[in-house]
Each structure stands twice: as structure tokens, then as C-alpha cells.
Write a protein that holds these residues in place. Structure first.
Motif, short mmCIF file in Angstrom:
data_model
loop_
_atom_site.label_atom_id
_atom_site.label_comp_id
_atom_site.label_asym_id
_atom_site.label_seq_id
_atom_site.Cartn_x
_atom_site.Cartn_y
_atom_site.Cartn_z
N LEU A 35 6.88 -13.82 -12.13
CA LEU A 35 7.54 -13.24 -10.93
C LEU A 35 7.17 -11.94 -10.78
O LEU A 35 6.87 -11.55 -9.50
CB LEU A 35 9.08 -13.32 -11.32
N MET A 36 6.67 -11.29 -11.71
CA MET A 36 6.24 -9.83 -11.61
C MET A 36 4.90 -9.74 -11.01
O MET A 36 4.68 -8.97 -10.35
CB MET A 36 6.71 -9.15 -12.76
N VAL A 37 4.06 -10.78 -11.31
CA VAL A 37 3.09 -10.78 -10.90
C VAL A 37 2.84 -10.89 -9.47
O VAL A 37 2.16 -10.35 -8.43
CB VAL A 37 1.88 -11.79 -11.61
N VAL A 76 5.94 -2.00 -15.44
CA VAL A 76 6.70 -1.77 -16.43
C VAL A 76 7.67 -2.78 -16.68
O VAL A 76 8.00 -3.37 -17.67
CB VAL A 76 7.75 -0.25 -16.05
N TYR A 77 8.12 -3.64 -15.81
CA TYR A 77 8.99 -4.74 -16.02
C TYR A 77 8.26 -5.77 -16.60
O TYR A 77 8.70 -6.71 -17.46
CB TYR A 77 9.76 -5.39 -14.68
N LEU A 78 7.01 -6.14 -16.11
CA LEU A 78 6.23 -7.09 -16.81
C LEU A 78 5.75 -6.90 -18.26
O LEU A 78 5.90 -7.60 -18.97
CB LEU A 78 4.77 -7.14 -15.84
N ARG A 90 -0.37 -5.48 -1.54
CA ARG A 90 -0.50 -5.76 -0.13
C ARG A 90 0.17 -5.06 0.81
O ARG A 90 -0.50 -4.66 1.89
CB ARG A 90 -0.36 -7.34 0.32
N ARG A 91 1.41 -4.50 0.49
CA ARG A 91 2.00 -3.67 1.44
C ARG A 91 1.75 -2.16 1.32
O ARG A 91 2.37 -1.30 2.02
CB ARG A 91 3.48 -3.93 1.29
N GLY A 92 0.86 -1.74 0.53
CA GLY A 92 0.78 -0.42 -0.14
C GLY A 92 1.54 0.33 -0.83
O GLY A 92 1.69 1.60 -0.66
N GLU A 93 2.30 -0.58 -1.48
CA GLU A 93 3.63 0.09 -2.04
C GLU A 93 3.41 0.33 -3.73
O GLU A 93 3.92 -0.20 -4.49
CB GLU A 93 4.94 -0.83 -1.88
N SER A 94 2.32 1.30 -3.59
CA SER A 94 1.99 1.53 -5.25
C SER A 94 2.93 1.90 -6.20
O SER A 94 2.89 1.50 -7.49
CB SER A 94 0.70 2.54 -5.31
N ALA A 95 3.85 2.84 -5.69
CA ALA A 95 4.92 3.32 -6.68
C ALA A 95 5.97 1.88 -7.21
O ALA A 95 6.13 1.45 -8.44
CB ALA A 95 6.08 3.92 -6.07
N LEU A 96 6.15 0.97 -6.25
CA LEU A 96 6.82 -0.32 -6.60
C LEU A 96 5.88 -1.27 -7.40
O LEU A 96 6.39 -1.81 -8.48
CB LEU A 96 7.25 -1.09 -5.34
N VAL A 97 4.45 -1.16 -7.20
CA VAL A 97 3.85 -1.93 -8.04
C VAL A 97 3.86 -1.33 -9.68
O VAL A 97 3.85 -2.13 -10.63
CB VAL A 97 2.21 -1.91 -7.82
N ALA A 157 16.09 -1.16 3.64
CA ALA A 157 16.24 -0.57 2.33
C ALA A 157 14.67 0.01 1.59
O ALA A 157 13.62 -0.86 1.81
CB ALA A 157 17.02 -1.13 1.45
N HIS A 158 14.37 0.89 1.07
CA HIS A 158 13.42 1.20 0.55
C HIS A 158 12.78 -0.01 -0.63
O HIS A 158 13.76 -0.04 -1.47
CB HIS A 158 13.41 2.52 -0.43
N GLY A 159 11.63 -0.48 -0.33
CA GLY A 159 11.14 -1.27 -1.52
C GLY A 159 11.55 -2.81 -0.91
O GLY A 159 11.14 -3.83 -1.53
#
Length: 127
Positions: free
Chosen positions: A85-87, A107-109, A95-102, A34-36
Motif C-alpha cells: 500500500l505504501m509503495v 517512514v510508514y513503509l 507523481r503529484r510532486g508531493e515529496s514531503a508525503l512520499v 485537504a492537504h495531502g
């Protein structure tokens, strides 16, 4: 301010519950596809399941403890744990290059910081 904190805690609890149920009950291989969820392919099944259970507990800690009047101090404590947890999630996705998920994790942080600051501070349940 109290209403805003309740809303933020409810939103974050919904996120935690959704993620927790998914990690706990969806097979790791399906999560990895799945995505993410690619990070789950690099993690053990036990780690993913334990993380899921912790997220379900976080959902309860963010809302139920205060709503039921059982150790409401756990709300800001849970928010601080969510920050940690969010950190970790931001580091993993970074590290996985998933900047949108960062960005989503950020936002959750921010919500968790708002809850912790408000519930440890001016809108404390112990005051």
C-alpha cells in the motif's frame, strides 16, 4: 525486540485507523480539499471508501489478531500488505510532486518492514 515490535505495530495501527476512518466517513470532496488529499479528487468515491475500509482492517490485523490470539500470523501478513500500500501511495504522491508525503509514506513503509521482518523472523508468534 518484542516490545519494540508491539510499539511499532501500535503506531502503524493508529495511522491505519486514522486514515481508514477518514477515507471511509469524510466526503471525498472534503478530502480532496485537504492537504495531502488531492489525489482523492482523481479517484472514485468507491475506491476511496474501499481503501478506507482496508486501512481499518489493517489496523485490526496489525494489533488485534495477536492481542486476542486469533491468527497472530496475520500481523506480518498485514505488514507486508501495508508495504505494498505504501509503495502505491509513494508512487501516487511522487507523481503529484508531493515529496514531503512520499517521505512520510517511506517512514510508514519502514515501520511495516520492521514489523514483517520481526514477526516472520526472530519474534514470530508461531515459534
Amino acid at each position: 525486540m518484542n516490545l519494540a515490535l508491539w510499539i511499532a505495530a501500535g503506531l502503524l495501527a493508529a495511522v491505519a485507523l486514522t486514515g481508514g476512518v477518514t477515507k471511509t466517513f469524510v466526503p471525498r470532496e472534503k478530502l480532496a480539499a485537504a492537504h495531502g488529499g488531492g489525489w482523492t479528487g482523481d479517484a472514485s468515491t468507491a475506491f476511496v471508501k474501499i481503501l478506507g475500509v482496508l486501512e481499518i482492517l489493517a489496523a485490526a490485523g496489525l494489533v488485534l489478531t495477536a492481542a486476542l490470539g486469533i491468527a497472530p500470523v496475520l500481523v506480518p501478513v498485514t505488514a507486508v500488505c501495508w508495504i505494498l500500500l505504501m509503495v502505491g501511495a509513494m508512487i501516487t504522491h511522487g507523481r503529484r510532486g508531493e515529496s514531503a508525503l512520499v517521505a512520510v509514506n517511506l517512514v510508514y513503509l519502514a515501520l511495516a518492514v520492521f514489523i514483517a521482518g520481526g514477526r516472520f523472523g526472530p519474534e514470530s508468534f508461531t515459534g
